[in-house]
Design a protein around this motif. Sequence first.
Motif, PDB file in Angstrom:
ATOM      1  N   ALA A   1      54.019 133.024  24.923  1.00 53.71           N
ATOM      2  CA  ALA A   1      53.744 133.260  23.547  1.00 53.71           C
ATOM      3  C   ALA A   1      52.368 133.263  23.221  1.00 53.71           C
ATOM      4  O   ALA A   1      52.033 133.864  22.013  1.00 53.71           O
ATOM      5  CB  ALA A   1      54.420 132.121  22.687  1.00 53.71           C
ATOM      6  N   LYS A   2      51.425 133.323  23.981  1.00 53.68           N
ATOM      7  CA  LYS A   2      49.773 133.153  23.605  1.00 53.68           C
ATOM      8  C   LYS A   2      49.568 132.479  22.357  1.00 53.68           C
ATOM      9  O   LYS A   2      48.847 132.621  21.486  1.00 53.68           O
ATOM     10  CB  LYS A   2      49.581 134.971  23.491  1.00 53.68           C
ATOM     11  N   LEU A   3      50.089 131.184  22.283  1.00 56.58           N
ATOM     12  CA  LEU A   3      50.030 130.253  21.349  1.00 56.58           C
ATOM     13  C   LEU A   3      49.333 128.915  21.968  1.00 56.58           C
ATOM     14  O   LEU A   3      49.551 128.600  22.848  1.00 56.58           O
ATOM     15  CB  LEU A   3      51.236 129.878  20.542  1.00 56.58           C
ATOM     16  N   VAL A   4      48.371 128.597  21.070  1.00 53.97           N
ATOM     17  CA  VAL A   4      47.773 127.344  21.183  1.00 53.97           C
ATOM     18  C   VAL A   4      47.978 126.381  20.206  1.00 53.97           C
ATOM     19  O   VAL A   4      47.732 126.757  18.919  1.00 53.97           O
ATOM     20  CB  VAL A   4      46.097 127.305  21.359  1.00 53.97           C
ATOM     21  N   THR A   5      48.384 125.017  20.304  1.00 56.47           N
ATOM     22  CA  THR A   5      48.830 124.065  19.487  1.00 56.47           C
ATOM     23  C   THR A   5      47.752 122.794  19.656  1.00 56.47           C
ATOM     24  O   THR A   5      47.938 122.373  20.728  1.00 56.47           O
ATOM     25  CB  THR A   5      50.255 123.600  19.535  1.00 56.47           C
TER      26      THR A   5
END
Length: 70
Positions: free
Chosen positions: A37-41
Amino acid sequence: MVRLKVEKMGCGGCAKSVTRAVQAVAPDARVEVDLGAKLVTVSGASVPADRLAQAIAVAGYPAEPVLAAA
């Protein structure tokens, strides 16, 4: 919790670089990377989203905060 979109992140090495960049400005932060998703949390950090995004960008990965749905 802060979520950031990191479009240029595509491999495990990228994920490690992004994680290191976040932890350089927020050492106690927990960083979760979703390459698909190319997401960083980022959780557990008292650093504003724009500062986290800037640190990631300096590492070579332009990042944009993702606004939470209302």
